[in-house]
Design a protein around this motif. Structure first.
Motif, PDB file in Angstrom:
ATOM      1  N   UNK A 139       0.786  -1.226   0.000  1.00  0.00           N
ATOM      2  CA  UNK A 139       0.000   0.000   0.000  1.00  0.00           C
ATOM      3  C   UNK A 139       0.813   1.268   0.000  1.00  0.00           C
ATOM      4  N   UNK A 140       2.121   1.151  -0.142  1.00  0.00           N
ATOM      5  CA  UNK A 140       2.990   2.323  -0.148  1.00  0.00           C
ATOM      6  C   UNK A 140       3.197   2.845  -1.567  1.00  0.00           C
ATOM      7  N   UNK A 141       3.485   4.112  -1.675  1.00  0.00           N
ATOM      8  CA  UNK A 141       3.765   4.711  -2.976  1.00  0.00           C
ATOM      9  C   UNK A 141       5.055   4.139  -3.546  1.00  0.00           C
ATOM     10  N   UNK A 142       5.087   3.970  -4.862  1.00  0.00           N
ATOM     11  CA  UNK A 142       6.270   3.411  -5.522  1.00  0.00           C
ATOM     12  C   UNK A 142       6.417   4.017  -6.910  1.00  0.00           C
ATOM     13  N   UNK A 143       7.629   3.953  -7.417  1.00  0.00           N
ATOM     14  CA  UNK A 143       7.861   4.371  -8.804  1.00  0.00           C
ATOM     15  C   UNK A 143       7.592   3.241  -9.774  1.00  0.00           C
TER      16      UNK A 143
END
Length: 529
Positions: A139-143
């Motif tokens: 659920x974390x932001x990622x590239x």
């Protein structure tokens, strides 16, 4: 400076690249997918049977859903597994590969114009959009890009690159992401892929591509494989396609189970001149992404290949369509419009003329006030329409286009957009859609329907016109032409005539629509004469 040392150093580099090019250039499989499958079958017996069942399921889905036009979005995670700085490819190189996938899977690549005339009508648009994932499995932001240093000098077809404990990087859930690993594959292999064999998450599921053939922007790309087509080929496997020659060792007995690809003896390498005839065909489809040609000489899927991939995506890989991974869009442009879907024609049209309808979406930051739309049936003349309005960013609009004409039977309808806000389109990969439809006329061609608004006001409607204009003549019972005019059928098919000055009597209508003549008659009673 030591000239002898420089010459020796340069000579060593040349020898290295010649050796490496020969390794890559030898006529061995540039793709390791089938070899990988054989190995996987030994470890997991029954996989090949499962793959066949999956393909049959996809084929049935296509039969049950003959009109699928909305763009499908596939979130991607790219695992860069590197031992040297050269293998640690840049974000730009990765994004360039995403752009290539979007172009190739939407038939937006510029080089489709090179297709031989007999194969150009078969060019297929899979209608798929790829993007780097925006949210990771936690659920974390990622590239959408994961970088992992390894002690491995190169990787083979043993899945080591897919596991952290074996010197690679663990897959993200394959039901939510398409995993791509980029690493140094042992030459001559450029890539390999897992064919779809079931709906459950598989830690080895995904695509592997060597760093020297990934994307089209990179310092160390091999000159034969520098347009990103290796990944296009391997993603084709991931979506259920097999090699176009059927992997039969040149016997002409194998099949890729795709109806509109020609039978051919074996893989093609380099850039063969067309036609290269094998298996009594009209020329190998060496330009197909599922052959082995150099990147600059492969530039198409067929319609049936596109349908097969759409079927796989909506069955075995259906879960990825509801992924919450989101998108790191590699483009945010001021002026960008997308052809979102084709509404008309549907699967079947019951007339030989119809008004196409498409949905457009404003993908740009600016309000969309102008968009040039072009469309074509088969190889007919291109028709155009200019949208003018005020469509805010993110909004959609359904556009009814001027009348299109064709004959009974199966056809290909293609629509594309240009010049959003009368500016150069800044992103081309979402501008074109194609669909297949069938004309089954229930109204006879060029039928006249006559009605009266009032005693002196006559309406004539040309039903199911077979051409964009009609030369209409109204003739009295003496054979005299009382009215004649060439009328356009593009924007209307009903015309009003004032008969106030005409005498009571029987009149004949004659129309020439294209090459067809049609006739009718009506009785006119003038209350004043």
């Amino acid at each position: 400076m030591n000239i002898k040392f420089i010459r020796s150093f340069v000579g060593g580099i040349i020898i290295f690249f010649v050796f490496y090019s020969r390794l890559l250039g030898q006529q061995a499989d540039r793709c390791g997918t089938m070899e990988y499958l054989d190995q996987y079958e030994k470890l997991h017996p029954g996989t090949k049977i499962s793959i066949k069942q999956v393909q049959e399921q996809a084929a049935q889905w296509i039969l049950d859903h003959t009109s699928t036009r909305n763009i499908a979005t596939i979130p991607v995670v790219v695992h860069v597994v590197y031992n040297t700085a050269a293998e640690n490819i840049s974000d730009d190189q990765i994004r360039s590969q995403i752009d290539v996938l979007n172009e190739d899977y939407q038939a937006m690549n510029f080089d489709t114009v090179k297709a031989p005339p007999i194969y150009k009508p078969l060019i297929g648009n899979a209608g798929m959009e790829f993007c780097l994932a925006a949210v990771d499995p936690f659920g974390n932001a990622t590239t959408g890009i994961i970088r992992t240093s390894t002690t491995h000098i190169s990787f083979d077809l043993d899945d080591s690159v897919k596991f952290t404990k074996k010197g690679g990087d663990d897959a993200w859930p394959s039901t939510k992401y398409m995993n791509i690993w980029v690493c140094n594959l042992t030459p001559p292999k450029l890539g390999f892929t897992t064919l779809p064999s079931g709906t459950k998450a598989n830690p080895t599921d995904g695509v592997v591509v060597t760093y020297r053939a990934f994307g089209r922007e990179g310092k160390y790309l091999d000159p034969r494989y520098n347009l990103g087509r290796t990944c296009t080929h391997e993603v084709g496997h991931w979506l259920g396609l097999t090699h176009i020659w059927g992997d039969d060792g040149g016997s002409c007995d194998g099949s890729d189970n795709i109806d509109d690809t020609p039978n051919q003896a074996d893989a093609n390498y380099g850039c063969v001149a067309f036609p290269h005839i094998t298996c009594d065909n009209n020329g190998d489809m060496s330009m197909n992404y599922m052959d082995y040609s150099d990147d600059r000489c492969m530039y198409m899927f067929t319609i049936d290949q596109a349908n097969e991939m759409i079927g796989i995506l909506n069955t075995t890989r259906k879960s990825i369509l509801s992924s919450t991974a989101g998108c790191n869009t590699t483009y945010t442009y001021s002026n960008d419009a997308r052809i979102n879907s084709i509404i008309v024609p549907g699967d079947t049209v019951k007339a030989q003329s119809f008004n196409p309808m498409v949905q457009i979406m404003n993908k740009g930051q600016n309000d969309l006030t102008f968009l040039h739309i072009e469309y074509q049936i088969d190889g007919q003349d291109i028709q155009t329409y200019d949208f003018m309005g005020n469509l805010p960013s993110g909004y959609v609009a359904n556009i009814t286009l001027p009348l299109a004409f064709t004959g009974e039977g199966g056809h290909i309808f293609t629509v594309w957009s240009t010049d959003p806000n009368q500016q150069q389109d800044q992103y081309l990969s979402n501008d074109t859609l194609t669909t297949i439809f069938t004309i089954t006329s229930v109204v006879p061609k060029n039928t006249f329907d006559v009605s009266f608004d009032s005693p002196s006001s006559l309406n004539i409607t040309i039903q199911n016109p077979g051409a964009p204009s009609v030369l209409l003549a109204i003739i009295n019972s003496m054979g005299e032409v009382v009215y004649q005019k060439q009328l356009s059928l593009i924007s209307q098919t009903t015309f009003n005539f004032d008969f106030a000055d005409m005498a009571t009597g029987v009149y004949f209508i004659q129309g020439k629509v294209g090459y067809y003549y049609t006739r009718g008659k009506f009785l006119y009673i003038n209350p004043g004469r």
